[in-house]
Design a protein around this motif. Sequence first.
Motif, mmCIF file in Angstrom:
data_model
loop_
_atom_site.group_PDB
_atom_site.id
_atom_site.type_symbol
_atom_site.label_atom_id
_atom_site.label_comp_id
_atom_site.label_asym_id
_atom_site.label_seq_id
_atom_site.Cartn_x
_atom_site.Cartn_y
_atom_site.Cartn_z
ATOM 1 N N PRO A 42 5.290 18.171 2.752
ATOM 2 C CA PRO A 42 4.919 18.302 0.598
ATOM 3 C C PRO A 42 6.237 18.680 0.142
ATOM 4 O O PRO A 42 6.020 19.997 1.039
ATOM 5 N N GLU A 43 6.123 18.289 -0.509
ATOM 6 C CA GLU A 43 7.720 19.024 -1.508
ATOM 7 C C GLU A 43 6.589 19.543 -3.256
ATOM 8 O O GLU A 43 6.352 18.197 -3.524
ATOM 9 N N VAL A 44 7.011 20.047 -3.645
ATOM 10 C CA VAL A 44 7.084 20.223 -4.697
ATOM 11 C C VAL A 44 8.157 19.838 -5.809
ATOM 12 O O VAL A 44 9.005 19.694 -5.572
ATOM 13 N N GLN A 45 7.447 18.730 -6.724
ATOM 14 C CA GLN A 45 8.721 18.308 -7.988
ATOM 15 C C GLN A 45 7.920 18.371 -9.117
ATOM 16 O O GLN A 45 6.656 18.229 -9.498
ATOM 17 N N ALA A 46 9.055 18.827 -10.062
ATOM 18 C CA ALA A 46 8.483 18.911 -11.869
ATOM 19 C C ALA A 46 8.276 17.299 -12.506
ATOM 20 O O ALA A 46 9.112 16.693 -12.057
ATOM 21 N N THR A 47 7.488 17.754 -13.645
ATOM 22 C CA THR A 47 6.837 16.695 -14.263
ATOM 23 C C THR A 47 7.193 15.852 -15.034
ATOM 24 O O THR A 47 8.096 18.002 -15.683
ATOM 25 N N SER A 48 7.950 15.780 -16.153
ATOM 26 C CA SER A 48 9.062 15.348 -17.619
ATOM 27 C C SER A 48 8.393 16.170 -18.340
ATOM 28 O O SER A 48 8.360 16.606 -19.832
ATOM 29 N N THR A 49 6.502 17.452 -18.211
ATOM 30 C CA THR A 49 6.330 18.046 -19.542
ATOM 31 C C THR A 49 6.209 19.081 -18.695
ATOM 32 O O THR A 49 5.665 20.477 -19.015
ATOM 33 N N GLY A 50 7.325 19.749 -16.984
ATOM 34 C CA GLY A 50 6.916 20.760 -17.135
ATOM 35 C C GLY A 50 5.952 21.303 -15.957
ATOM 36 O O GLY A 50 6.012 22.571 -15.589
ATOM 37 N N HIS A 51 5.097 20.759 -16.010
ATOM 38 C CA HIS A 51 3.985 20.671 -14.500
ATOM 39 C C HIS A 51 4.903 20.590 -12.952
ATOM 40 O O HIS A 51 5.855 19.538 -13.406
ATOM 41 N N GLU A 52 4.181 21.178 -13.262
ATOM 42 C CA GLU A 52 4.543 21.156 -10.658
ATOM 43 C C GLU A 52 3.414 20.225 -10.509
ATOM 44 O O GLU A 52 2.472 20.335 -10.572
ATOM 45 N N ILE A 53 3.617 18.855 -9.601
ATOM 46 C CA ILE A 53 2.981 18.374 -8.602
ATOM 47 C C ILE A 53 3.218 18.776 -7.028
ATOM 48 O O ILE A 53 4.666 18.666 -6.776
ATOM 49 N N LEU A 54 2.747 18.616 -5.873
ATOM 50 C CA LEU A 54 3.102 17.769 -4.970
ATOM 51 C C LEU A 54 2.498 17.157 -4.508
ATOM 52 O O LEU A 54 1.607 16.187 -5.184
ATOM 53 N N LYS A 55 4.040 16.552 -3.746
ATOM 54 C CA LYS A 55 3.980 14.980 -3.289
ATOM 55 C C LYS A 55 3.903 14.803 -2.192
ATOM 56 O O LYS A 55 4.712 16.401 -1.256
ATOM 57 N N TYR A 56 3.903 14.070 -1.257
ATOM 58 C CA TYR A 56 3.964 13.693 0.325
ATOM 59 C C TYR A 56 3.572 12.171 0.689
ATOM 60 O O TYR A 56 2.628 11.435 -0.360
ATOM 61 N N VAL A 57 3.904 12.080 1.661
ATOM 62 C CA VAL A 57 3.867 10.527 1.990
ATOM 63 C C VAL A 57 2.817 10.547 3.644
ATOM 64 O O VAL A 57 3.290 11.825 4.178
ATOM 65 N N VAL A 58 2.093 9.921 3.583
ATOM 66 C CA VAL A 58 0.858 9.403 4.575
ATOM 67 C C VAL A 58 1.399 8.332 5.244
ATOM 68 O O VAL A 58 1.142 7.201 4.708
ATOM 69 N N ALA A 59 1.851 8.664 6.695
ATOM 70 C CA ALA A 59 1.831 6.994 7.267
ATOM 71 C C ALA A 59 -0.037 6.435 8.490
ATOM 72 O O ALA A 59 0.079 7.729 9.199
ATOM 73 N N SER A 60 -0.159 5.933 7.833
ATOM 74 C CA SER A 60 -1.542 5.464 8.162
ATOM 75 C C SER A 60 -0.987 3.524 9.746
ATOM 76 O O SER A 60 -0.517 2.927 9.338
ATOM 77 N N SER A 61 -1.006 3.851 10.528
ATOM 78 C CA SER A 61 -0.703 2.579 11.869
ATOM 79 C C SER A 61 -2.675 2.113 12.314
ATOM 80 O O SER A 61 -3.645 2.686 12.717
ATOM 81 N N SER A 62 -2.163 1.100 12.121
ATOM 82 C CA SER A 62 -3.227 -0.025 12.820
ATOM 83 C C SER A 62 -2.992 -1.062 13.630
ATOM 84 O O SER A 62 -1.900 -1.380 13.826
ATOM 85 N N GLY A 63 -4.061 -1.889 14.287
ATOM 86 C CA GLY A 63 -3.503 -2.822 15.026
ATOM 87 C C GLY A 63 -3.291 -2.748 16.385
ATOM 88 O O GLY A 63 -3.085 -2.018 16.645
ATOM 89 N N PRO A 64 -2.784 -3.413 17.344
ATOM 90 C CA PRO A 64 -3.144 -3.395 18.924
ATOM 91 C C PRO A 64 -1.423 -2.432 19.080
ATOM 92 O O PRO A 64 -0.542 -2.724 18.467
ATOM 93 N N ARG A 65 -1.616 -2.245 20.330
ATOM 94 C CA ARG A 65 -0.264 -1.437 20.543
ATOM 95 C C ARG A 65 1.162 -2.540 20.538
ATOM 96 O O ARG A 65 2.325 -1.870 19.525
ATOM 97 N N ASP A 66 1.446 -3.182 20.525
ATOM 98 C CA ASP A 66 1.986 -4.299 20.742
ATOM 99 C C ASP A 66 2.525 -4.929 20.156
ATOM 100 O O ASP A 66 4.041 -5.579 19.259
ATOM 101 N N ASN A 67 1.069 -4.777 18.607
ATOM 102 C CA ASN A 67 1.522 -4.843 17.655
ATOM 103 C C ASN A 67 1.358 -3.899 16.023
ATOM 104 O O ASN A 67 1.243 -4.820 15.376
ATOM 105 N N ARG A 68 1.509 -2.770 16.257
ATOM 106 C CA ARG A 68 1.383 -2.136 15.873
ATOM 107 C C ARG A 68 2.100 -1.712 13.681
ATOM 108 O O ARG A 68 3.092 -1.869 13.906
#
Length: 139
Positions: A42-68
């Motif tokens: 996760p990384e900190v990013q500044a907003t246009s108003t000067g506040h800071e928010i923490l942003k991150y990405v979550v990967a979620s997988s579903s389906g059978p192994r051969d076609n996930r």
Amino acid sequence: MSFALRRGLGLASSAASSRAFSTTPARQVARITIVGHLGDTPEVQATSTGHEILKYVVASSSGPRDNRQTSWFRVSSFIPDGPQRELLRSLPKGTLVFVEGDATMNTYQDAEGKTKSALNITQRSIEVLKRPAQADPSA
């Protein structure tokens, strides 16, 4: 037939299912729950108003192994400075997390004038389920 029994059978009237228990107006909020792995630290990013928010990405997988299928979710967090924020910032890529958040859809026009939609997720809570195995430091 009692209210509890009618309710158990799905027969509760609209008056009985109203928000009589609350004095605040109902708010339309879409909630989302994601279980997946962090795509990066996760990384900190500044907003246009000067506040800071923490942003991150979550990967979620579903389906059978051969076609996930993998879905990638961008999450924003407004955790103030402190131990909670530092803990989240220290989580490495691959950490398995359980995230609950509020979801909103935004529509915008890209540089070419095409209408696009984006799912925005604002974190309400996060729980670390499993950290990735540490690589052998001698290797």
